[in-house]
Design a protein around this motif. Structure first.
Motif, mmCIF file in Angstrom:
data_model
loop_
_atom_site.group_PDB
_atom_site.id
_atom_site.type_symbol
_atom_site.label_atom_id
_atom_site.label_comp_id
_atom_site.label_asym_id
_atom_site.label_seq_id
_atom_site.Cartn_x
_atom_site.Cartn_y
_atom_site.Cartn_z
ATOM 1 N N ASP A 182 71.569 11.499 59.036
ATOM 2 C CA ASP A 182 72.765 11.697 59.056
ATOM 3 C C ASP A 182 72.842 12.704 57.695
ATOM 4 O OD1 ASP A 182 73.524 11.226 62.000
ATOM 5 O OD2 ASP A 182 74.095 9.136 60.650
ATOM 6 N N PHE A 183 74.052 13.583 57.169
ATOM 7 C CA PHE A 183 73.895 14.691 56.197
ATOM 8 C C PHE A 183 74.933 13.273 54.946
ATOM 9 C CE2 PHE A 183 77.932 16.205 53.501
ATOM 10 C CZ PHE A 183 76.667 16.887 53.156
ATOM 11 N N ARG A 218 73.224 20.315 63.425
ATOM 12 C CA ARG A 218 74.817 19.905 63.336
ATOM 13 C C ARG A 218 75.290 19.173 62.338
ATOM 14 N NH1 ARG A 218 76.277 21.738 67.577
ATOM 15 N NH2 ARG A 218 76.217 23.634 66.887
ATOM 16 N N ARG A 219 74.283 18.073 62.079
ATOM 17 C CA ARG A 219 74.695 16.343 62.024
ATOM 18 C C ARG A 219 74.147 16.230 60.661
ATOM 19 N NH1 ARG A 219 71.247 12.107 62.552
ATOM 20 N NH2 ARG A 219 70.149 13.397 64.281
ATOM 21 N N ALA A 220 72.852 17.100 60.361
ATOM 22 C CA ALA A 220 71.914 16.771 59.117
ATOM 23 C C ALA A 220 72.741 17.904 57.911
ATOM 24 C CB ALA A 220 71.042 16.854 59.208
ATOM 25 N N LYS A 221 72.841 19.005 58.329
ATOM 26 C CA LYS A 221 73.396 19.820 57.691
ATOM 27 C C LYS A 221 72.539 19.708 56.090
ATOM 28 C CE LYS A 221 78.247 19.593 59.073
ATOM 29 N NZ LYS A 221 78.295 18.813 59.931
ATOM 30 N N GLY A 270 72.921 30.524 40.183
ATOM 31 C CA GLY A 270 73.156 32.197 38.971
ATOM 32 C C GLY A 270 73.428 32.668 40.397
ATOM 33 N N ALA A 271 73.621 32.760 42.425
ATOM 34 C CA ALA A 271 73.057 34.345 42.939
ATOM 35 C C ALA A 271 74.993 34.694 43.362
ATOM 36 C CB ALA A 271 72.645 33.355 44.109
ATOM 37 N N GLU A 272 75.282 35.946 43.633
ATOM 38 C CA GLU A 272 76.633 36.125 44.360
ATOM 39 C C GLU A 272 76.806 36.178 45.094
ATOM 40 O OE1 GLU A 272 76.195 40.384 45.401
ATOM 41 O OE2 GLU A 272 74.741 40.753 43.518
ATOM 42 N N GLU A 273 76.319 35.057 46.478
ATOM 43 C CA GLU A 273 76.412 34.435 47.093
ATOM 44 C C GLU A 273 75.749 33.081 46.853
ATOM 45 O OE1 GLU A 273 78.034 35.953 50.746
ATOM 46 O OE2 GLU A 273 77.252 38.480 50.054
ATOM 47 N N PRO A 274 76.004 32.084 46.613
ATOM 48 C CA PRO A 274 75.525 30.404 46.180
ATOM 49 C C PRO A 274 75.633 29.979 47.562
ATOM 50 C CG PRO A 274 76.992 30.436 44.370
ATOM 51 C CD PRO A 274 76.818 31.742 44.880
ATOM 52 N N LEU A 275 74.687 29.424 47.988
ATOM 53 C CA LEU A 275 74.941 28.226 49.148
ATOM 54 C C LEU A 275 75.574 26.916 49.270
ATOM 55 C CD1 LEU A 275 72.809 27.644 52.389
ATOM 56 C CD2 LEU A 275 72.493 25.895 50.833
ATOM 57 N N ARG A 276 76.221 27.413 50.055
ATOM 58 C CA ARG A 276 77.235 25.764 49.868
ATOM 59 C C ARG A 276 76.773 25.050 51.161
ATOM 60 N NH1 ARG A 276 81.288 27.863 52.902
ATOM 61 N NH2 ARG A 276 80.462 29.233 54.309
ATOM 62 N N TYR A 277 76.767 24.261 50.452
ATOM 63 C CA TYR A 277 75.911 22.875 50.420
ATOM 64 C C TYR A 277 76.746 21.732 51.589
ATOM 65 C CZ TYR A 277 73.092 18.011 50.725
ATOM 66 O OH TYR A 277 72.907 16.930 51.114
ATOM 67 N N GLY A 278 76.404 20.974 51.805
ATOM 68 C CA GLY A 278 77.315 20.834 53.463
ATOM 69 C C GLY A 278 78.140 21.738 54.470
ATOM 70 N N GLU A 279 78.341 23.166 54.072
ATOM 71 C CA GLU A 279 79.116 23.489 54.819
ATOM 72 C C GLU A 279 78.576 25.192 55.924
ATOM 73 O OE1 GLU A 279 82.395 25.108 52.703
ATOM 74 O OE2 GLU A 279 83.425 23.343 51.305
ATOM 75 N N GLU A 280 77.313 24.607 54.917
ATOM 76 C CA GLU A 280 76.137 26.306 55.717
ATOM 77 C C GLU A 280 74.278 25.662 55.496
ATOM 78 O OE1 GLU A 280 76.567 30.257 54.497
ATOM 79 O OE2 GLU A 280 76.754 29.212 51.989
#
Length: 309
Positions: A182-183, A218-221, A270-280
């Protein structure tokens, strides 16, 4: 969004090389060529070989030792790597390889797990979870599985109505070594096959990914999920779990890809659109060969923030 101390980490990703090693440096029309991009972590999502012969595996291991420059090199098998599936090979090895040329699965496994392999940073994983710590301080957890829905009698197969990825009390449960956590229990997932609806469309238009694997994702994200198997679906997408929408990663100019011998994604802070951990999650189908088994696809390089030990 879950936050913690992180460090920028580079990951190089391949899948479905089918014994094909990088082209020589002067083959400038092929992105899969020497030298392979350097990274902190190297991931190979299976189908290392064509049919799992020992000489094929030796070629792959030699490549991993000499041509892959990474601190940790995480490898899984795929459905073509017949000899890595001990049970399958014991039952069907004669039919696949012929009784006159049966291979020794234990000797082949040792190529990836002996002291020389360990000294080269090679880590062979098979339906399990492991945690790693890098010299840059990153501490990350990987879930791995070579299993895919049954297809034409190849190795590491399961029936589509079986669930190898989510906890349950069904008959398959006793043969599963590790469920997907699980996440937030896993940072990176490496499976040979894709989840349903994510880079899983075969050339006549059908989606063939696994529904149960998607449920586990989807459960682990996870931050990153790497796979191959469906050669023609090579690519990368970001999935927003709040809407279940996939957004294709913008393709780089072909000239840049050829010059740099890679497709590149920066999802670090530092990227323009960093990963949103837990959301994507970033999903990558890293098949090097095409549906026609030509080595026309580029390795992927991803810059990603991983938690600090």
């Amino acid at each position: 969004m879950t936050t913690t101390n992180t460090t920028k980490t580079r990951i190089c990703i391949l899948s479905d090389t089918h014994t094909e090693t990088p082209h020589i440096r002067t083959f400038i029309h092929k992105p899969y060529r020497h030298p392979l991009p350097k990274s902190d972590i190297f991931l190979h999502a299976g189908d290392l070989t064509k049919v799992g012969r020992q000489e094929e595996h030796q070629i792959v291991v030699d490549m991993l030792k000499k041509d892959v420059h990474a601190e940790v090199k995480i490898i899984i098998a795929g459905n073509h790597d017949l000899t890595h599936d001990r049970k399958y090979y014991a039952e069907k090895g004669v039919g696949r390889h012929g009784s006159a040329r049966l291979e020794d699965p234990e000797a082949i496994r040792a190529l990836y797990t002996d002291d020389a392999a360990k000294d080269a940073g090679i880590v062979y994983m098979e339906e399990e979870v492991r945690t790693f710590t890098l010299k840059n301080g990153a501490k990350f957890t990987v879930y791995a599985s070579p299993y895919t829905p049954e297809f034409c009698g190849w190795a590491f197969a399961y029936d589509r109505d079986e669930d190898r990825f989510n906890p349950h009390d069904g008959p398959i449960a006793s043969s599963v070594n590790q469920w997907v956590p699980d996440f937030p229990g896993v940072d990176i997932m490496v499976t040979h096959g894709p989840p349903a609806g994510v880079l899983d469309k075969i050339y006549w238009g059908k989606n063939v990914g696994c529904d149960n694997l998607l449920q586990a994702c989807r459960r682990a994200k996870p931050r990153l999920h790497v796979f191959g198997h469906i050669h023609e679906a090579y690519g990368a997408v970001r999935r927003d779990w709040s809407s279940d929408n996939n957004t294709e990663v913008e393709e780089e100019d072909l000239e840049i890809v050829m010059k740099n011998r890679r497709r590149y994604i920066d999802l670090s802070s530092g990227a323009e659109e960093p990963l949103r951990y837990g959301e994507e999650t970033l999903f990558v189908n890293a098949s090097i060969v095409t549906v026609g088994y030509t080595t026309d696809n580029a390795p992927w390089v991803v810059d990603l923030d991983l938690p600090v030990a």
